[in-house]
Each structure stands twice: as structure tokens, then as C-alpha cells.
Design an enzyme around this catalytic site. Structure first.
Site, short mmCIF file in Angstrom:
data_model
loop_
_atom_site.label_atom_id
_atom_site.label_comp_id
_atom_site.label_asym_id
_atom_site.label_seq_id
_atom_site.Cartn_x
_atom_site.Cartn_y
_atom_site.Cartn_z
N HIS A 12 67.29 75.84 -26.46
CA HIS A 12 65.87 75.83 -26.06
C HIS A 12 65.62 76.98 -25.09
O HIS A 12 65.79 76.83 -23.87
CB HIS A 12 65.53 74.48 -25.40
N HIS A 14 62.82 80.31 -24.57
CA HIS A 14 61.66 81.11 -24.99
C HIS A 14 61.98 82.58 -24.72
O HIS A 14 62.30 82.95 -23.58
CB HIS A 14 60.42 80.69 -24.20
N HIS A 192 58.13 70.44 -28.97
CA HIS A 192 58.00 70.08 -27.56
C HIS A 192 57.19 68.78 -27.46
O HIS A 192 56.10 68.67 -28.03
CB HIS A 192 57.22 71.17 -26.81
N GLU A 195 57.22 66.06 -22.18
CA GLU A 195 57.42 66.82 -20.94
C GLU A 195 56.30 66.48 -19.99
O GLU A 195 56.52 65.94 -18.91
CB GLU A 195 57.46 68.31 -21.23
N ASP A 273 65.21 76.97 -20.85
CA ASP A 273 63.77 77.05 -21.09
C ASP A 273 63.23 78.46 -20.84
O ASP A 273 63.13 79.27 -21.76
CB ASP A 273 63.05 76.01 -20.23
#
Length: 329
Positions: A12, A14, A192, A195, A273
Site C-alpha cells: 500500500h 501511493h 480503501h 479509515e 501509505d
């Protein structure tokens, strides 16, 4: 072998969110763009809350305008990941940022990223695969174009499809067409959820999109029946503790639910992340988790195996990675 050197699998990440601040500042200077307002006095990214984080993220991304920019970005990100023992990484890529969802332009960006990934694998020993993601707050209609980009380029490098962005915008079912398109193209699915919204959002995501993995998913802990369901289904959670703590979802590492989720049999993995935004690395994640939950090497070996099993790559790649995860004599 030090903790930093130990091989790690990350699912995970980005790509733009992993851009070193110095890289973005340098690129902005080359383009004579003033984005100094997104940095703090120490040169790191400056943001106040999640909504502001998204704006700073998009401002940083705004200087990435060409396939060559993304080639350089990919090398910078993979160099940092490899320095922390990551041997395999899956990164979220969005045609929203790479070519404006035009398939032809997207192919050019993707070719540059894949070229950089091949160079990094040869020089740094890190393997990269791509998960194509529409941005939730850009809306369902645009997600269809993103899904078409993903389906048209599915293959050895593009192996997954997901969704990111502001969880509070739209409902999972609004993106069902995009996920069905990606599923038909043979892509692995993640989303996602859980969260910023609670357990029901995870349930809705599983029902509407049927992903094998959930990005974050930590709010499941508020519904133990859901936790048990996730364990029974074998749904894999891409947990990013440092991100959750930095954003204020949980107060500190010992309060983070990853320990409870693991103890109740949920398949959890660990990722960073958007690491420079949250002042973290894979080394730091492992170090803080070991301290918070007294996790030993056996637990981290389990996390790696779980991540490798859940990875959206082919069997040959998994077999090669498995050998690198074997304990050294």
C-alpha cells in the site's frame, strides 16, 4: 542483519505520496513553479488535517507533468524503499494524474514508469507492480475512464485495481462499474475503506466491489462480528499504522488496533501509505510495532508471507520473492 536490511513486502504505497520533498522542490524549481507553501520550515510537507493533506498532495503532484517526470519520480521512490529493505512494492497509480485519463497518453506515462521500475529492479533489487486507482472525490463517471485505462494496459506490470481519495465522497456501489471492468480484465482488486468511515463502510465495500484486499480497514475493530467475518473470509488488510497515527485516527502506536486484528486472526500486512508526509519508513513501521506489541521476528515473517500471498503478481515473481524471504544461514 539489521532491522533496516531485513527484506520486506509492501502492498500500500501511493507513488506521488511517496515523493521525497526534496525531489518535488527540485522539480518545481526546474519548472519555475512556486509551491513553497506546501512545505514546512524543515523542508517537509506541511498539512493540518486529512482534507488539507489531500490538497497538499495534489499541489505536490501538480509539478509532475510528463512521462519523464514520472520516470524520475519512480526511481526516487524505489531508491528510498529499497534502502529500507523493501524487495517488492505495489504502488497506486492514477491516470487522473498521468495523462488525464486518455488511454494513449496513459500508455506513455506507464511506459516511463515501467522503464524506471525495470532499472530499479536491476540496480536495487526491488520489484514494482502497479495498482490503478480512480480518485474517489473526482466522481464515479471519471472512474469509468480510469478503469478502461487499467483494462487496456493490464498485464505483467499493471496487476491491480483499487480506489483512493476522500472516503466521505460517494458510496462504494457508485464505483461498481469500474470494478467490474477491472475484474473482467483479470486485475486483482483492493479498495480503501474503514479509515475515516466506520465498519459499515467496510461491509458496503465488500458487498458492492468484492475486493480481496481492503486498504486500511482498521475501523473494523469497532465491530467484532465484522472482524471475525474478515478473518473467516481471508480478506487481507493493508494496514498503515504510522499514517493512521499521524492523521490522528489513533492516539499512539499502542492504541492502534493492528495488534487486536492480528490476534483475532485477520490477515494484516504493514505499509507506509505516503511515507514522507507521515514521517515514516518501513523500517520505522516495523520498529514501532515491535516496541508497541512485543512482536518478534516470527510475527514479521508471518506479515511478509501474508503480503506475498496477497500480492497482485504472477506465480514466478512470488516464487523468486519467497526465496529472498527465506532466513539466511
Amino acid at each position: 542483519m539489521t532491522l533496516k536490511e531485513q527484506p520486506k513486502i509492501e502492498l500500500h504505497l501511493h507513488l506521488e505520496g511517496a515523493a521525497p520533498p526534496a525531489f518535488i522542490r527540485g522539480l518545481a524549481a526546474e519548472k519555475r513553479e512556486d509551491i513553497s507553501g506546501i512545505f514546512d520550515e524543515g523542508g517537509g510537507y506541511a498539512w493540518r488535517d486529512f482534507r488539507h493533506f489531500l490538497r497538499v498532495y495534489e499541489a505536490a503532484t501538480s509539478v509532475l507533468r510528463s512521462p519523464e517526470d514520472y520516470r524520475r519520480l519512480t526511481l526516487a521512490v524505489l531508491e528510498e524503499s529499497a534502502a529500507h529493505g523493501v524487495i517488492y512494492s505495489e504502488t497506486f497509480l492514477s491516470p487522473d494524474f498521468c495523462g488525464g485519463r486518455d488511454v494513449t497518453a496513459w500508455r506513455d506515462y506507464l511506459a516511463a514508469i515501467e522503464d524506471a521500475a525495470a532499472e530499479a529492479e536491476a540496480k536495487m533489487g526491488i520489484t514494482l507492480r502497479a495498482i490503478i486507482t480512480p480518485i474517489r472525490h473526482f466522481g464515479p463517471e471519471k472512474s469509468r475512464d480510469v478503469a478502461i485505462c487499467a483494462a487496456e494496459t493490464a498485464g505483467r506490470f499493471v496487476t491491480g485495481f483499487g480506489i483512493a481519495g476522500d472516503e466521505m465522497i460517494c458510496e462504494p456501489k457508485d464505483f461498481a462499474w469500474a470494478f467490474d471492468c477491472a475484474r473482467e480484465a483479470g486485475l486483482g482488486l483492493t479498495a480503501h475503506a474503514g479509515e475515516w468511515r466506520g465498519p459499515q463502510h467496510i461491509r458496503d465495500t465488500l458487498a458492492a466491489l468484492a475486493p480481496s484486499r481492503i486498504g486500511h480497514g482498521v475501523r473494523a475493530i469497532e465491530d467484532l462480528a465484522l472482524v471475525d467475518e474478515l478473518a473467516e473470509r481471508g480478506t487481507v488488510l493493508e494496514v498503515c499504522p504510522g499514517s493512521n497515527i499521524s492523521l490522528g485516527i489513533y492516539r499512539d502506536w499502542r492504541k492502534h488496533p493492528i495488534g487486536q486484528l492480528y490476534d483475532r486472526g485477520v490477515k494484516v500486512t504493514v505499509s507506509t501509505d505516503d511515507p514522507p508526509f507521515f514521517h515514516t519508513t518501513m523500517t520505522r513501521e516495523w520498529d514501532r510495532l515491535a516496541d508497541a506489541f512485543d512482536w518478534d521476528q516470527g510475527v514479521f515473517d508471518t506479515l511478509n508471507r501474508t503480503a506475498l500471498d496477497a500480492a497482485f503478481c504472477d506465480r514466478d515473481t512470488k516464487e523468486k520473492l519467497a526465496k529472498r524471504l527465506e532466513p539466511r544461514a
